[in-house]
Write a protein that holds these residues in place. Sequence first.
Motif, PDB file in Angstrom:
ATOM      1  N   MET A  43       0.727  -1.165  -0.010  1.00 53.84           N
ATOM      2  CA  MET A  43      -0.185  -0.103   0.029  1.00 53.84           C
ATOM      3  C   MET A  43       0.934   1.233   0.015  1.00 53.84           C
ATOM      4  O   MET A  43       0.655   2.267  -0.665  1.00 53.84           O
ATOM      5  CB  MET A  43      -0.965   0.051   1.079  1.00 53.84           C
ATOM      6  N   GLY A  44       1.828   1.154   0.764  1.00 54.82           N
ATOM      7  CA  GLY A  44       2.829   2.413   0.831  1.00 54.82           C
ATOM      8  C   GLY A  44       3.375   2.714  -0.307  1.00 54.82           C
ATOM      9  O   GLY A  44       3.595   3.867  -0.814  1.00 54.82           O
ATOM     10  N   LEU A  45       4.096   1.513  -1.055  1.00 50.42           N
ATOM     11  CA  LEU A  45       4.845   1.832  -2.127  1.00 50.42           C
ATOM     12  C   LEU A  45       3.831   2.121  -3.332  1.00 50.42           C
ATOM     13  O   LEU A  45       4.302   2.988  -4.380  1.00 50.42           O
ATOM     14  CB  LEU A  45       5.367   0.454  -2.638  1.00 50.42           C
ATOM     15  N   THR A  46       2.450   1.563  -3.498  1.00 48.27           N
ATOM     16  CA  THR A  46       1.646   2.031  -4.415  1.00 48.27           C
ATOM     17  C   THR A  46       1.008   3.439  -4.275  1.00 48.27           C
ATOM     18  O   THR A  46       1.200   3.993  -5.331  1.00 48.27           O
ATOM     19  CB  THR A  46       0.200   1.010  -4.467  1.00 48.27           C
ATOM     20  N   LEU A  47       0.928   3.788  -3.123  1.00 51.33           N
ATOM     21  CA  LEU A  47       0.599   5.375  -2.847  1.00 51.33           C
ATOM     22  C   LEU A  47       1.760   5.974  -3.160  1.00 51.33           C
ATOM     23  O   LEU A  47       1.537   7.115  -3.902  1.00 51.33           O
ATOM     24  CB  LEU A  47       0.326   5.595  -1.482  1.00 51.33           C
ATOM     25  N   ARG A  48       2.985   5.599  -2.970  1.00 57.61           N
ATOM     26  CA  ARG A  48       4.116   6.588  -3.337  1.00 57.61           C
ATOM     27  C   ARG A  48       4.289   6.686  -4.876  1.00 57.61           C
ATOM     28  O   ARG A  48       4.546   7.722  -5.388  1.00 57.61           O
ATOM     29  CB  ARG A  48       5.227   5.912  -2.499  1.00 57.61           C
ATOM     30  N   TYR A  49       4.590   5.665  -5.698  1.00 60.61           N
ATOM     31  CA  TYR A  49       4.697   5.771  -6.881  1.00 60.61           C
ATOM     32  C   TYR A  49       3.792   5.695  -8.061  1.00 60.61           C
ATOM     33  O   TYR A  49       3.902   6.066  -9.036  1.00 60.61           O
ATOM     34  CB  TYR A  49       5.840   4.214  -7.187  1.00 60.61           C
ATOM     35  N   VAL A  50       2.815   5.077  -7.649  1.00 57.36           N
ATOM     36  CA  VAL A  50       1.446   4.955  -8.718  1.00 57.36           C
ATOM     37  C   VAL A  50       0.480   6.074  -8.504  1.00 57.36           C
ATOM     38  O   VAL A  50       0.296   6.506  -9.560  1.00 57.36           O
ATOM     39  CB  VAL A  50       0.581   3.705  -8.411  1.00 57.36           C
ATOM     40  N   PHE A  51       0.166   6.512  -7.306  1.00 57.55           N
ATOM     41  CA  PHE A  51      -0.626   7.618  -7.035  1.00 57.55           C
ATOM     42  C   PHE A  51      -0.077   9.036  -6.462  1.00 57.55           C
ATOM     43  O   PHE A  51      -0.598   9.958  -6.405  1.00 57.55           O
ATOM     44  CB  PHE A  51      -1.730   7.159  -6.008  1.00 57.55           C
ATOM     45  N   LYS A  52       1.423   8.941  -6.576  1.00 56.83           N
ATOM     46  CA  LYS A  52       2.104  10.164  -6.403  1.00 56.83           C
ATOM     47  C   LYS A  52       1.689  10.635  -4.971  1.00 56.83           C
ATOM     48  O   LYS A  52       1.837  11.954  -4.754  1.00 56.83           O
ATOM     49  CB  LYS A  52       2.171  11.143  -7.352  1.00 56.83           C
ATOM     50  N   GLN A  53       1.380   9.946  -4.000  1.00 56.58           N
ATOM     51  CA  GLN A  53       0.985  10.448  -2.527  1.00 56.58           C
ATOM     52  C   GLN A  53       2.037  10.017  -1.631  1.00 56.58           C
ATOM     53  O   GLN A  53       1.969   8.827  -0.925  1.00 56.58           O
ATOM     54  CB  GLN A  53      -0.317   9.762  -2.325  1.00 56.58           C
ATOM     55  N   LYS A  54       3.313  10.663  -1.736  1.00 60.65           N
ATOM     56  CA  LYS A  54       4.461  10.419  -0.921  1.00 60.65           C
ATOM     57  C   LYS A  54       4.110  10.358   0.699  1.00 60.65           C
ATOM     58  O   LYS A  54       4.699   9.522   1.302  1.00 60.65           O
ATOM     59  CB  LYS A  54       5.673  11.288  -1.416  1.00 60.65           C
ATOM     60  N   LYS A  55       3.400  11.420   0.952  1.00 60.83           N
ATOM     61  CA  LYS A  55       3.216  11.244   2.592  1.00 60.83           C
ATOM     62  C   LYS A  55       2.038  10.192   3.128  1.00 60.83           C
ATOM     63  O   LYS A  55       2.612   9.819   3.991  1.00 60.83           O
ATOM     64  CB  LYS A  55       2.325  12.758   2.770  1.00 60.83           C
ATOM     65  N   TRP A  56       1.294   9.858   2.156  1.00 57.41           N
ATOM     66  CA  TRP A  56       0.375   8.706   2.489  1.00 57.41           C
ATOM     67  C   TRP A  56       1.252   7.318   2.594  1.00 57.41           C
ATOM     68  O   TRP A  56       1.251   6.495   3.068  1.00 57.41           O
ATOM     69  CB  TRP A  56      -0.996   8.556   1.699  1.00 57.41           C
ATOM     70  N   GLY A  57       1.918   7.426   1.361  1.00 58.24           N
ATOM     71  CA  GLY A  57       2.892   6.339   1.150  1.00 58.24           C
ATOM     72  C   GLY A  57       3.883   5.980   2.548  1.00 58.24           C
ATOM     73  O   GLY A  57       3.956   4.889   2.911  1.00 58.24           O
ATOM     74  N   ALA A  58       4.526   7.099   2.915  1.00 56.66           N
ATOM     75  CA  ALA A  58       5.419   6.979   3.946  1.00 56.66           C
ATOM     76  C   ALA A  58       4.638   6.680   5.339  1.00 56.66           C
ATOM     77  O   ALA A  58       4.975   5.896   6.224  1.00 56.66           O
ATOM     78  CB  ALA A  58       5.980   8.393   4.113  1.00 56.66           C
ATOM     79  N   PHE A  59       3.315   7.025   5.608  1.00 53.68           N
ATOM     80  CA  PHE A  59       2.664   6.733   6.513  1.00 53.68           C
ATOM     81  C   PHE A  59       2.592   5.195   6.862  1.00 53.68           C
ATOM     82  O   PHE A  59       2.712   4.630   7.773  1.00 53.68           O
ATOM     83  CB  PHE A  59       1.292   7.478   6.388  1.00 53.68           C
ATOM     84  N   PHE A  60       1.907   4.559   5.499  1.00 53.59           N
ATOM     85  CA  PHE A  60       2.024   3.117   5.675  1.00 53.59           C
ATOM     86  C   PHE A  60       3.042   2.203   5.797  1.00 53.59           C
ATOM     87  O   PHE A  60       3.136   1.462   6.545  1.00 53.59           O
ATOM     88  CB  PHE A  60       1.107   2.793   4.393  1.00 53.59           C
ATOM     89  N   LEU A  61       4.163   2.877   5.281  1.00 54.28           N
ATOM     90  CA  LEU A  61       5.356   2.094   5.828  1.00 54.28           C
ATOM     91  C   LEU A  61       5.952   2.371   7.063  1.00 54.28           C
ATOM     92  O   LEU A  61       6.642   1.445   7.678  1.00 54.28           O
ATOM     93  CB  LEU A  61       6.717   2.806   4.663  1.00 54.28           C
ATOM     94  N   VAL A  62       5.809   3.435   7.680  1.00 56.62           N
ATOM     95  CA  VAL A  62       6.087   3.700   9.028  1.00 56.62           C
ATOM     96  C   VAL A  62       5.254   2.961   9.827  1.00 56.62           C
ATOM     97  O   VAL A  62       5.301   2.399  11.035  1.00 56.62           O
ATOM     98  CB  VAL A  62       5.962   5.297   9.436  1.00 56.62           C
ATOM     99  N   CYS A  63       3.904   2.412   9.663  1.00 51.74           N
ATOM    100  CA  CYS A  63       2.886   1.704  10.358  1.00 51.74           C
ATOM    101  C   CYS A  63       3.243   0.184  10.500  1.00 51.74           C
ATOM    102  O   CYS A  63       2.856  -0.289  11.479  1.00 51.74           O
ATOM    103  CB  CYS A  63       1.499   1.828   9.875  1.00 51.74           C
TER     104      CYS A  63
END
Length: 182
Positions: free
Chosen positions: A19-39
């Motif tokens: 989820m974090g990587l998909t948000l980061r790279y596919v949807f360009k949502q770096k903050k949300w991507g980082a949130f899921f990775l930190v979780c």
Amino acid sequence: MVGLLIVACEIGFWLFILMGLTLRYVFKQKKWGAFFLVCTPVLDLILLAATYIDLRQGAVASVIHGLAAVYIGVSLAFGHQMVKWADARFAYRFAGGPKPKGKPKYGKERSVYEMVGWARHFISYVIGAGLLYGLTYLIQAPERTEALIQLVNTWGMILTIDFIISISYVIWPKKHPENITG
């Protein structure tokens, strides 16, 4: 119950990463991507708490309870590396990043790679064994926590075998086929 929770936490770990990587790279949502990775470490805390509660309520420790500590140790020692590995592949596939490098195959680079891997394994062992001894101490029922100490001993033997294999790459480094004369 703890066995199912371990499986759920492992699945959750990879789902959070995906989820974090998909948000980061596919949807360009770096903050949300980082949130899921930190979780992802939150899953470790849930697993540790559930193991403690189960043992505290009178369960006899089994290898499954011990695997919770092993999982946490491995997750903490190797988690960043696993996320980095997945991140490089996602960046390559979805964001035009450079092609990820594989592990080194020869010489000093391979020796270093193997010893760093063993060092991570050692760190995971220290964390996991510490948790296992800590649970044994907190529960104060050696007759119910014997399996945890047995797991520490078995893991110690596995760690020793891993060291022997890893150090062999230092003592006898694999040479590149182009450098072999004969």
